[in-house]
Design an enzyme around this catalytic site. Structure first.
Site, mmCIF file in Angstrom:
data_model
loop_
_atom_site.group_PDB
_atom_site.id
_atom_site.type_symbol
_atom_site.label_atom_id
_atom_site.label_comp_id
_atom_site.label_asym_id
_atom_site.label_seq_id
_atom_site.Cartn_x
_atom_site.Cartn_y
_atom_site.Cartn_z
ATOM 1 N N LYS A 22 0.835 -1.209 0.000
ATOM 2 C CA LYS A 22 0.000 0.000 0.000
ATOM 3 C C LYS A 22 0.866 1.255 0.000
ATOM 4 C CE LYS A 22 -1.710 1.606 4.037
ATOM 5 N NZ LYS A 22 -1.499 3.038 4.307
ATOM 6 N N ASN A 23 1.849 1.306 0.907
ATOM 7 C CA ASN A 23 2.613 2.547 1.062
ATOM 8 C C ASN A 23 3.587 2.793 -0.092
ATOM 9 O OD1 ASN A 23 1.239 3.102 3.368
ATOM 10 N ND2 ASN A 23 2.946 2.702 4.781
ATOM 11 N N CYS A 115 -4.652 13.414 13.184
ATOM 12 C CA CYS A 115 -4.625 11.973 13.027
ATOM 13 C C CYS A 115 -4.491 11.367 14.403
ATOM 14 C CB CYS A 115 -3.453 11.572 12.146
ATOM 15 S SG CYS A 115 -3.273 9.819 12.045
ATOM 16 N N ARG A 120 1.230 14.749 13.492
ATOM 17 C CA ARG A 120 1.697 14.487 12.129
ATOM 18 C C ARG A 120 1.638 15.708 11.216
ATOM 19 N NH1 ARG A 120 -0.573 8.620 10.406
ATOM 20 N NH2 ARG A 120 1.279 8.546 9.134
ATOM 21 N N ASP A 303 5.111 0.691 12.313
ATOM 22 C CA ASP A 303 3.903 0.026 11.811
ATOM 23 C C ASP A 303 3.799 -1.436 12.258
ATOM 24 O OD1 ASP A 303 3.042 2.332 10.609
ATOM 25 O OD2 ASP A 303 3.479 1.706 8.556
ATOM 26 N N ARG A 395 -8.374 -0.321 5.287
ATOM 27 C CA ARG A 395 -7.511 0.640 4.599
ATOM 28 C C ARG A 395 -6.170 0.009 4.257
ATOM 29 N NH1 ARG A 395 -6.065 4.927 8.135
ATOM 30 N NH2 ARG A 395 -4.620 5.144 6.421
HETATM 31 C C1 UD1 Z 1 4.609 6.940 6.624
HETATM 32 C C2 UD1 Z 1 3.739 5.718 6.429
HETATM 33 C C3 UD1 Z 1 3.197 5.207 7.772
HETATM 34 C C4 UD1 Z 1 4.350 4.996 8.755
HETATM 35 C C5 UD1 Z 1 5.248 6.226 8.827
HETATM 36 C C6 UD1 Z 1 6.510 5.979 9.650
HETATM 37 C C7 UD1 Z 1 2.805 6.100 4.223
HETATM 38 C C8 UD1 Z 1 1.615 6.427 3.392
HETATM 39 N N1 UD1 Z 1 2.640 6.085 5.542
HETATM 40 O O1 UD1 Z 1 3.775 7.945 7.191
HETATM 41 O O2 UD1 Z 1 2.517 3.976 7.545
HETATM 42 O O3 UD1 Z 1 3.815 4.737 10.038
HETATM 43 O O4 UD1 Z 1 5.676 6.619 7.511
HETATM 44 O O5 UD1 Z 1 7.210 4.886 9.160
HETATM 45 O O6 UD1 Z 1 3.872 5.820 3.709
HETATM 46 N N2 UD1 Z 1 6.900 14.737 10.783
HETATM 47 C C9 UD1 Z 1 6.961 16.084 11.051
HETATM 48 N N3 UD1 Z 1 6.821 16.980 10.012
HETATM 49 C C10 UD1 Z 1 6.620 16.573 8.724
HETATM 50 C C11 UD1 Z 1 6.557 15.203 8.450
HETATM 51 C C12 UD1 Z 1 6.710 14.305 9.499
HETATM 52 O O7 UD1 Z 1 7.128 16.486 12.193
HETATM 53 O O8 UD1 Z 1 6.496 17.431 7.833
HETATM 54 C C13 UD1 Z 1 7.075 13.762 11.865
HETATM 55 C C14 UD1 Z 1 5.805 12.931 12.126
HETATM 56 O O9 UD1 Z 1 4.905 13.611 12.981
HETATM 57 C C15 UD1 Z 1 6.386 11.682 12.751
HETATM 58 C C16 UD1 Z 1 7.727 11.513 12.006
HETATM 59 O O10 UD1 Z 1 8.021 12.791 11.453
HETATM 60 O O11 UD1 Z 1 6.631 11.884 14.115
HETATM 61 C C17 UD1 Z 1 7.709 10.495 10.897
HETATM 62 O O12 UD1 Z 1 6.567 10.684 10.102
HETATM 63 P P1 UD1 Z 1 6.540 10.345 8.545
HETATM 64 O O13 UD1 Z 1 7.688 9.483 8.174
HETATM 65 O O14 UD1 Z 1 6.359 11.608 7.777
HETATM 66 O O15 UD1 Z 1 5.204 9.515 8.436
HETATM 67 P P2 UD1 Z 1 4.270 9.452 7.161
HETATM 68 O O16 UD1 Z 1 5.087 9.705 5.950
HETATM 69 O O17 UD1 Z 1 3.060 10.296 7.408
#
Ligand code: UD1
Length: 419
Positions: A22-23, A115, A120, A303, A395
């Protein structure tokens, strides 16, 4: 609303085939926006998040024939706007931001809502686009981006972010000049997206390390690509078999993507061996407790934290499970306690003490991976477990009740529950 009814106590035997990731599929679907032609994705899982992304692309003007495992994105005239109604269903919709900005010089994308697993934010995505020359405003819940052609830049992430890295890789692929992403996410899904961007004619180097270089191109071509297997679905079956006991071949897996989980399972006394195109997992004896700390790839995946916690409930001794990626990812804990688990949370760490059994109960799924953990708990519990609100599960897990049923579990979908 659907629920999943699990009658526990049956070990798992046989083989199960893992679906496409999915991701990986989500960013690759968004990457189709970078070219005007028809792109074909194969091995796409049949999941709600895929349907939501297909709907988002078609709402914006790109017709999609979504018949997983095949998805075709056709040419069309794009209005670069992602409305709240669709973005609120799925945070990953923000992945259209980079491609829209790069291809159309403007984008209007709803801010992803709050979320359950933490705040996030998307500040890193926005910071990167600004460094590439975009001007960004937040207005009435929308991200408004205006840019001429994006310019390559050096962007240093404050933390490795998976979708942030993917968004900026896609933006950089059509930017003028070279972009370097420093402290980039190293997840296999990032590497998979780089593969696709390179098929489209971009020049992406270093994906899988924490420094990624992207040479922007004037235009990119459509692509045909089969998606890698889902490492989290695979990991969920490995843990399910380890918890329920038995002997299972989890087929269509890349074991290199699962090293941290495999090490933790072995530490717990589970036999985990590569077998052809899959991984065989055997558990007959007692389980030992193992401490794990979630971390960006190649660390232990956040995850898989909820599912692994169920396994540790049954392991002798006390295990400490630390969550360092998201600040609020222990929502399965109260539900597991209702099933008889001995857990307490201190800050970012859950202390998991051994119990000899879990009891079936009616429990509520709160997010995708928490839902999977409750299903696993149901597999090992005495009596019946009803996992409510399984739309979270739908999902991210394709036909989970059929797949577990094929391994001998007693798992059925119950339709039309009150809430
Ligand atoms: C992706 C995955 C999700 C997984 C996560 C961590 C997808 C669609 N989803 O989510 O399944 O749990 O990676 O492996 O691929 N953060 C910030 N600012 C930002 C972006 C992130 O502070 O602009 C923080 C987030 O709050 C979190 C950390 O960085 O604490 C990692 O998040 P991130 O890797 O961005 O998660 P997703 O990409 O949303």
């Amino acid at each position: 609303m659907d629920g999943i009814l699990v009658r526990g106590g049956k070990p798992l035997y046989g083989s199960v085939k893992v679906s496409g990731a999915k991701n990986a599929a989500l960013p690759i679907l968004c990457a189709t926006l970078l070219s005007d032609g028809e792109s074909h994705l194969r091995n796409v899982p049949d999941l709600h998040d895929i349907a939501t992304t297909a709907q988002l692309l078609s709402t914006m003007g790109r017709p999609v024939d979504a018949a997983p495992p095949s998805v075709i994105v056709r040419p069309g005239t794009v209005t670069p706007e992602a409305p709240y109604d669709l973005v609120k269903k799925m945070r990953a919709s923000v992945l259209v931001l980079g491609p829209l900005t790069a291809r159309y010089g403007r984008a209007k994308v709803s801010l992803p809502g709050g979320c359950q697993i933490g705040t996030r934010p998307v500040d890193q995505h926005l910071k990167g686009l600004e460094a590439m020359g975009a001007s960004i405003k937040l207005d009435h819940g929308y991200i408004l981006v205006e840019s001429g052609r994006l310019r390559g830049a050096q962007i240093v992430f404050d933390m490795p972010t998976v979708t942030g890295t993917e968004n900026l890789m896609m933006a950089a692929a059509l930017a003028k000049g070279k972009t370097t992403l420093v402290n980039a996410a190293r997840e296999p899904e990032v590497v998979e997206l780089a593969r696709v961007l390179n098929k489209m004619g971009a020049r992406v180097r270093g994906a899988g390390t924490n420094i990624i270089d992207i040479e922007g191109q004037d235009e990119l071509a459509p692509f045909d690509h089969a998606i890698i297997p889902d490492r989290i679905e695979a990991g969920t079956f490995l843990v399910a078999a380890a918890a329920a006991g038995g002997d299972v071949l989890v087929d269509n897996v890349r074991s290199d993507d699962l090293e941290a989980l495999i090490a933790a399972l072995r530490g717990a006394g589970v036999t985990v061996e590569p077998d052809g195109t899959g991984i065989r997992v055997v558990r007959t004896g007692t389980l030992r407790s193992v401490d794990v700390t979630t971390a960006p790839h190649p660390g232990f995946p956040t995850d898989m934290q909820a599912q692994f916690m169920v396994l540790m409930c049954l392991a002798e001794g006390t295990s400490r499970i630390a969550e360092t990626v998201f600040e609020n990812r222990f929502m399965h804990v109260p539900e597991l306690i209702r099933m008889g688990a001995d857990l307490h949370v201190e800050g970012h760490t859950a202390h998991v003490r051994h119990v000899t059994r879990l009891d079936g109960a009616s429990v509520m799924a709160t997010d995708l991976r928490a839902s999977a953990s409750l299903v696993i708990a149901g597999l090992v519990a005495d009596g019946e477990t009803l996992v409510r609100r399984v739309y979270h599960l739908d999902r991210g897990y394709e036909h989970i009740e059929t797949k577990l049923g094929g391994l001998g579990a007693d798992v059925t979908r119950v339709r039309g529950l009150a809430s």
